[in-house]
Design a protein around this motif. Structure first.
Motif, PDB file in Angstrom:
ATOM      1  N   PRO A  31       0.831  -1.185   0.000  1.00  0.00           N
ATOM      2  CA  PRO A  31       0.000   0.000   0.000  1.00  0.00           C
ATOM      3  C   PRO A  31       0.875   1.247   0.000  1.00  0.00           C
ATOM      4  O   PRO A  31       1.992   1.235   0.483  1.00  0.00           O
ATOM      5  CB  PRO A  31      -0.786  -0.124   1.315  1.00  0.00           C
ATOM      6  N   THR A  32       0.364   2.310  -0.555  1.00  0.00           N
ATOM      7  CA  THR A  32       1.066   3.581  -0.502  1.00  0.00           C
ATOM      8  C   THR A  32       0.201   4.588   0.202  1.00  0.00           C
ATOM      9  O   THR A  32      -1.006   4.420   0.329  1.00  0.00           O
ATOM     10  CB  THR A  32       1.408   4.102  -1.904  1.00  0.00           C
ATOM     11  N   ALA A  33       0.834   5.637   0.692  1.00  0.00           N
ATOM     12  CA  ALA A  33       0.097   6.664   1.405  1.00  0.00           C
ATOM     13  C   ALA A  33       0.766   7.990   1.163  1.00  0.00           C
ATOM     14  O   ALA A  33       1.948   8.055   0.837  1.00  0.00           O
ATOM     15  CB  ALA A  33       0.079   6.362   2.904  1.00  0.00           C
ATOM     16  N   SER A  34       0.019   9.045   1.305  1.00  0.00           N
ATOM     17  CA  SER A  34       0.601  10.367   1.208  1.00  0.00           C
ATOM     18  C   SER A  34       1.074  10.800   2.571  1.00  0.00           C
ATOM     19  O   SER A  34       0.349  10.674   3.554  1.00  0.00           O
ATOM     20  CB  SER A  34      -0.435  11.369   0.681  1.00  0.00           C
ATOM     21  N   ALA A  35       2.306  11.314   2.644  1.00  0.00           N
ATOM     22  CA  ALA A  35       2.802  11.876   3.892  1.00  0.00           C
ATOM     23  C   ALA A  35       2.024  13.132   4.192  1.00  0.00           C
ATOM     24  O   ALA A  35       1.361  13.714   3.333  1.00  0.00           O
ATOM     25  CB  ALA A  35       4.287  12.172   3.770  1.00  0.00           C
ATOM     26  N   THR A  42       6.118   5.298   0.359  1.00  0.00           N
ATOM     27  CA  THR A  42       5.741   3.897   0.477  1.00  0.00           C
ATOM     28  C   THR A  42       5.538   3.572   1.947  1.00  0.00           C
ATOM     29  O   THR A  42       6.379   3.864   2.770  1.00  0.00           O
ATOM     30  CB  THR A  42       6.831   2.986  -0.096  1.00  0.00           C
ATOM     31  N   MET A  43       4.412   2.963   2.242  1.00  0.00           N
ATOM     32  CA  MET A  43       4.155   2.605   3.638  1.00  0.00           C
ATOM     33  C   MET A  43       4.853   1.292   3.962  1.00  0.00           C
ATOM     34  O   MET A  43       4.667   0.301   3.287  1.00  0.00           O
ATOM     35  CB  MET A  43       2.659   2.472   3.876  1.00  0.00           C
ATOM     36  N   VAL A  44       5.681   1.328   4.931  1.00  0.00           N
ATOM     37  CA  VAL A  44       6.403   0.133   5.355  1.00  0.00           C
ATOM     38  C   VAL A  44       5.555  -0.613   6.368  1.00  0.00           C
ATOM     39  O   VAL A  44       5.259  -0.100   7.428  1.00  0.00           O
ATOM     40  CB  VAL A  44       7.755   0.513   5.986  1.00  0.00           C
ATOM     41  N   ILE A  45       5.123  -1.808   6.029  1.00  0.00           N
ATOM     42  CA  ILE A  45       4.419  -2.653   6.995  1.00  0.00           C
ATOM     43  C   ILE A  45       5.284  -3.882   7.152  1.00  0.00           C
ATOM     44  O   ILE A  45       5.149  -4.847   6.426  1.00  0.00           O
ATOM     45  CB  ILE A  45       3.039  -3.070   6.503  1.00  0.00           C
ATOM     46  N   GLY A  46       6.174  -3.834   8.054  1.00  0.00           N
ATOM     47  CA  GLY A  46       7.127  -4.914   8.183  1.00  0.00           C
ATOM     48  C   GLY A  46       8.405  -4.543   7.471  1.00  0.00           C
ATOM     49  O   GLY A  46       9.063  -3.572   7.783  1.00  0.00           O
ATOM     50  N   GLY A  47       8.737  -5.251   6.440  1.00  0.00           N
ATOM     51  CA  GLY A  47      10.024  -5.028   5.803  1.00  0.00           C
ATOM     52  C   GLY A  47      11.047  -5.983   6.386  1.00  0.00           C
ATOM     53  O   GLY A  47      10.817  -6.644   7.393  1.00  0.00           O
ATOM     54  N   ASP A  48      12.194  -6.063   5.755  1.00  0.00           N
ATOM     55  CA  ASP A  48      13.202  -7.044   6.168  1.00  0.00           C
ATOM     56  C   ASP A  48      13.672  -6.847   7.603  1.00  0.00           C
ATOM     57  O   ASP A  48      14.082  -7.786   8.267  1.00  0.00           O
ATOM     58  CB  ASP A  48      14.405  -6.967   5.221  1.00  0.00           C
ATOM     59  N   ASP A  49      13.645  -5.605   8.087  1.00  0.00           N
ATOM     60  CA  ASP A  49      14.175  -5.324   9.412  1.00  0.00           C
ATOM     61  C   ASP A  49      13.103  -5.290  10.491  1.00  0.00           C
ATOM     62  O   ASP A  49      13.405  -5.056  11.654  1.00  0.00           O
ATOM     63  CB  ASP A  49      14.923  -3.980   9.402  1.00  0.00           C
ATOM     64  N   HIS A  50      11.869  -5.497  10.110  1.00  0.00           N
ATOM     65  CA  HIS A  50      10.773  -5.424  11.067  1.00  0.00           C
ATOM     66  C   HIS A  50      10.534  -6.827  11.623  1.00  0.00           C
ATOM     67  O   HIS A  50      10.075  -7.723  10.916  1.00  0.00           O
ATOM     68  CB  HIS A  50       9.513  -4.900  10.382  1.00  0.00           C
ATOM     69  N   GLU A 218      -9.780   9.569  15.431  1.00  0.00           N
ATOM     70  CA  GLU A 218      -8.977  10.210  14.393  1.00  0.00           C
ATOM     71  C   GLU A 218      -7.503  10.249  14.793  1.00  0.00           C
ATOM     72  O   GLU A 218      -6.617   9.972  13.975  1.00  0.00           O
ATOM     73  CB  GLU A 218      -9.487  11.624  14.135  1.00  0.00           C
ATOM     74  N   GLY A 219      -7.231  10.616  16.046  1.00  0.00           N
ATOM     75  CA  GLY A 219      -5.853  10.752  16.489  1.00  0.00           C
ATOM     76  C   GLY A 219      -5.110   9.435  16.525  1.00  0.00           C
ATOM     77  O   GLY A 219      -3.938   9.353  16.114  1.00  0.00           O
ATOM     78  N   VAL A 220      -5.753   8.380  17.014  1.00  0.00           N
ATOM     79  CA  VAL A 220      -5.100   7.077  17.082  1.00  0.00           C
ATOM     80  C   VAL A 220      -4.818   6.553  15.675  1.00  0.00           C
ATOM     81  O   VAL A 220      -3.720   6.038  15.397  1.00  0.00           O
ATOM     82  CB  VAL A 220      -5.951   6.080  17.895  1.00  0.00           C
ATOM     83  N   VAL A 221      -5.776   6.692  14.773  1.00  0.00           N
ATOM     84  CA  VAL A 221      -5.563   6.255  13.389  1.00  0.00           C
ATOM     85  C   VAL A 221      -4.409   7.035  12.761  1.00  0.00           C
ATOM     86  O   VAL A 221      -3.547   6.467  12.080  1.00  0.00           O
ATOM     87  CB  VAL A 221      -6.851   6.419  12.561  1.00  0.00           C
ATOM     88  N   TYR A 222      -4.363   8.332  13.008  1.00  0.00           N
ATOM     89  CA  TYR A 222      -3.293   9.160  12.442  1.00  0.00           C
ATOM     90  C   TYR A 222      -1.920   8.724  12.972  1.00  0.00           C
ATOM     91  O   TYR A 222      -0.959   8.633  12.215  1.00  0.00           O
ATOM     92  CB  TYR A 222      -3.542  10.630  12.767  1.00  0.00           C
ATOM     93  N   ALA A 223      -1.847   8.466  14.257  1.00  0.00           N
ATOM     94  CA  ALA A 223      -0.578   8.014  14.837  1.00  0.00           C
ATOM     95  C   ALA A 223      -0.157   6.668  14.255  1.00  0.00           C
ATOM     96  O   ALA A 223       1.010   6.463  13.883  1.00  0.00           O
ATOM     97  CB  ALA A 223      -0.702   7.928  16.358  1.00  0.00           C
ATOM     98  N   LEU A 224      -1.092   5.728  14.167  1.00  0.00           N
ATOM     99  CA  LEU A 224      -0.769   4.410  13.619  1.00  0.00           C
ATOM    100  C   LEU A 224      -0.299   4.520  12.172  1.00  0.00           C
ATOM    101  O   LEU A 224       0.683   3.865  11.771  1.00  0.00           O
ATOM    102  CB  LEU A 224      -1.984   3.487  13.715  1.00  0.00           C
ATOM    103  N   THR A 265      -7.169   2.347   9.415  1.00  0.00           N
ATOM    104  CA  THR A 265      -5.819   2.767   9.024  1.00  0.00           C
ATOM    105  C   THR A 265      -5.531   2.308   7.599  1.00  0.00           C
ATOM    106  O   THR A 265      -6.189   1.398   7.071  1.00  0.00           O
ATOM    107  CB  THR A 265      -4.750   2.178   9.963  1.00  0.00           C
ATOM    108  N   GLN A 266      -4.536   2.927   6.993  1.00  0.00           N
ATOM    109  CA  GLN A 266      -4.166   2.557   5.637  1.00  0.00           C
ATOM    110  C   GLN A 266      -3.500   1.193   5.585  1.00  0.00           C
ATOM    111  O   GLN A 266      -3.522   0.525   4.546  1.00  0.00           O
ATOM    112  CB  GLN A 266      -3.237   3.630   5.055  1.00  0.00           C
ATOM    113  N   ALA A 267      -2.925   0.755   6.679  1.00  0.00           N
ATOM    114  CA  ALA A 267      -2.244  -0.542   6.711  1.00  0.00           C
ATOM    115  C   ALA A 267      -3.110  -1.651   7.285  1.00  0.00           C
ATOM    116  O   ALA A 267      -2.668  -2.795   7.365  1.00  0.00           O
ATOM    117  CB  ALA A 267      -0.964  -0.430   7.524  1.00  0.00           C
ATOM    118  N   GLY A 268      -4.305  -1.327   7.733  1.00  0.00           N
ATOM    119  CA  GLY A 268      -5.172  -2.344   8.298  1.00  0.00           C
ATOM    120  C   GLY A 268      -4.596  -2.944   9.567  1.00  0.00           C
ATOM    121  O   GLY A 268      -3.937  -2.265  10.351  1.00  0.00           O
ATOM    122  N   PHE A 269      -4.844  -4.229   9.753  1.00  0.00           N
ATOM    123  CA  PHE A 269      -4.352  -4.891  10.962  1.00  0.00           C
ATOM    124  C   PHE A 269      -2.828  -4.828  11.059  1.00  0.00           C
ATOM    125  O   PHE A 269      -2.263  -4.938  12.151  1.00  0.00           O
ATOM    126  CB  PHE A 269      -4.817  -6.350  10.996  1.00  0.00           C
TER     127      PHE A 269
END
Length: 590
Positions: A31-35, A42-50, A218-224, A265-269
């Motif tokens: 997934p991608t998201a706007s900063a 690019t939204m990092v959900i995990g990745g090699d170092d996660h 709204e705030g919790v979703v934004y932080a996540l 959230t944009q990344a879901g679970f």
């Protein structure tokens, strides 16, 4: 109670999606998201170092600001044994609370986020085998924060204007700092907004919570969303504690809300790595002498007035319940749980040592429970509490709870709230639940059981810290293992099962008289103490009493060999040469 301006694409680590947080094998595309500044990232959900569990294989960050408070309090103590115990925990890891915008930059009495991260890098340089350092941050500044309590109310109001400040001056600033290249090798655990979503489960009809509800979501979703873009950041939602959400209706409602937030959230679970329970609370890890479904006098333990039909009578029970419900609702099975054990030990002389023999349910529970509060709703600086299990990654013995760590999320010795109105510039109000003279309807008309003379929430409270150390369970210096998944804690004897404190009673040129007090932290049948290096006893055995000496180590004679937990024995000697340094000696027990 308990992220500088927009995140530019250039400072966000762009990694290929390796699946949702914690190893979810969802094959959906990256997934991608706007900063927040409008740039694409690019939204990092995990990745090699996660990794699945950020605490595993890592060194937990030690906050020197907290350690300094501990050492200063130990230096002011007139109890030598207690002071030694305080010093013994001074290097334990604790979380860093970002409870206002100013905390990011730093204040006159606490370093800011960058300074903490720089200190973590220095700790990483000395870590064995190149282990990474994990820094636990408490994200805690929502508009209308902690709507059902006053002691921890914050600087931002439940308004659109302050919601913008939360996004731009708080979350964005934190996220930009965390995204800097120099911090990429740190693991950052973000504990997201203690007490916020739980309040929407049980206190939704309170007018303040009604006003705050849309901003919480709204705030919790934004932080996540902001943290999900950073592969080295791990988000854990606060999930209150068993005495709040353990009832089936509350538990079901909480998990349903957590799932809704995740799906917004944009990344879901994948935006949520786990949950934190017992944050800044004192609910015991386990009730070793009670089981919710045990029957006493024809009634189950959970039906006692102290538990009010709640089946989750301790935090291990709630963690297992929470994980089971969360995974059924769509969270990954790799979702982990962190329990705040900073103040839930309940040791000391008031701690029961066996189950009651009474056949009356109320008496049985009151005599058997290690939680000595007047009511499970008593949350503010409760008297009698003690340090709990020391911070530890992947603690064994609790398979159903799926624990990532024990962590001291609430730094022990930091107040929950003032016991009277104290003017401050942090937006923290006076809550009567922190007044020891207040009889609360929420507690069945009982006094709160709060400690007197408390400062505002988050401020250092020496008297509370001293009590927490004195009532620690396991006692300071004692390791604890468990007999099975929910077994009774069993002290592992050895160094730490007893403490020995040396004082110099008298001295003269070329000689001195030393006394040593030995205190058992658990029941012991024998003990020994290592004398200071170079000790010379005048005239040998004639000038040492209460013990026999051999090779620089002494062992007791007579009745004093066997000591019950909390009991003490003394010995001493007339020495030749310079005075030894007063303070703790190495003590071993069996």
């Amino acid at each position: 109670m308990r992220v500088t301006p927009g995140i530019a694409g250039a400072v966000i680590a762009v990694l290929a999606l390796a699946g949702c947080t914690g190893g979810d094998d969802d094959p959906s595309p990256t997934p991608t998201a706007s900063a927040s500044d409008g740039s694409d990232a690019t939204m990092v959900i995990g990745g090699d170092d996660h990794v699945d569990n950020p605490y595993d294989g890592a060194v937990m960050y030690v906050n020197e600001d907290w350690s300094t408070n501990v050492r200063e309090t130990a230096g002011e103590s007139t109890d030598a044994v207690l002071a030694a115990s305080m010093k013994a925990v001074a290097n334990q890891p604790t979380a860093v609370w970002l409870d206002r915008i100013a905390a990011i930059e730093g204040t006159s009495d606490a370093r800011g986020l960058e300074a903490h991260l720089d200190a973590a890098l220095r700790q990483a340089e000395s870590a064995e085998d190149g282990a990474p350092v994990v820094v636990t941050l408490v994200i805690y500044d929502l508009p209308g924060r902690d709507c059902y309590a006053l002691a921890s109310s914050g600087e931002l109001s439940a308004t659109d204007a302050d919601m913008a400040r939360y996004r731009e001056d708080y979350i964005d600033v934190i996220a930009e700092i965390l995204a800097r290249e120099e911090y990429a090798d740190l693991r950052i655990v973000a504990v997201v907004e203690p007490d916020s979503l739980p309040n929407l489960v049980t206190n939704a009809t309170d007018s303040r919570c009604e006003d705050a509800a849309p901003y919480y979501r709204e705030g919790v979703v934004y932080a996540l969303d902001s943290f999900a873009r950073l592969g080295h950041v791990y988000s854990y939602l606060d999930a209150a504690h068993s005495g709040w959400l353990g009832w089936p209706d509350n538990a079901g409602g909480a998990v349903a809300l957590f799932a809704e937030i995740a799906q917004e959230t944009q990344a879901g679970f994948g935006s949520i790595d786990g949950f934190v329970t017992d944050t800044a609370n004192t609910t015991p890890l386990e009730e070793p002498f009670l089981d919710a479904t045990d029957t006493v006098g024809g009634q189950e333990v959970r039906n006692a007035s102290f538990y009010e039909t709640n089946p989750d009578i301790d935090e291990v029970s709630w963690a297992a319940d929470l994980w089971s419900r969360a995974t059924a609702a769509g969270f990954a099975e790799s979702t982990g749980i962190v329990i705040d054990t900073s103040r839930n030990g309940w040791g000391g002389t008031a701690r029961p040592t066996a189950a009651s023999s009474s056949t009356d349910l109320e008496t049985y529970v009151d005599e058997s429970r290690v939680d000595r509060r007047v009511h499970r709703g008593a949350w503010c600086n409760p008297a009698g509490a003690g340090l709990g299990m020391r911070p530890e990654a992947s603690p064994e013995g609790y398979p159903d709870a799926h624990l990532d760590a024990f962590m001291w999320v609430k730094p022990p010795g930091e107040s929950d709230g003032s016991s009277r109105l104290i003017a401050n510039d942090q937006g923290k109000a006076f809550d009567q639940m922190c007044d020891p003279a207040y009889e609360s309807d929420r507690l069945g008309g009982q006094l709160t059981g709060a400690l007197p003379d408390a400062p505002i929430s988050g401020a250092w409270f020496p008297a509370q810290f001293a009590e927490l150390v004195a009532n620690a369970y396991p006692p300071v210096g004692t390791d604890v293992t468990t007999d099975g998944a929910l077994g009774t804690p069993t002290p592992t004897l050895g160094s730490g099962a007893c403490t020995a404190m040396l004082t110099v009673r008298d001295s003269w040129e070329g000689g001195y008289v030393a006394d040593v007090t030995v205190t058992a932290n658990v029941d012991v049948s024998n003990w020994s103490v290592e004398l200071p290096a170079g000790t010379v006893v005048r005239d040998g055995a004639a000038d040492i009493w209460g013990v026999v000496e051999s090779g620089g180590s002494v062992s007791p004679t007579g009745w004093s060999a066997t000591l019950a937990a909390g009991a003490s024995a003394t010995f001493g000697w007339v020495g030749v040469g310079d005075d030894p340094a007063a303070g703790p000696l190495v003590c071993n027990a069996s």
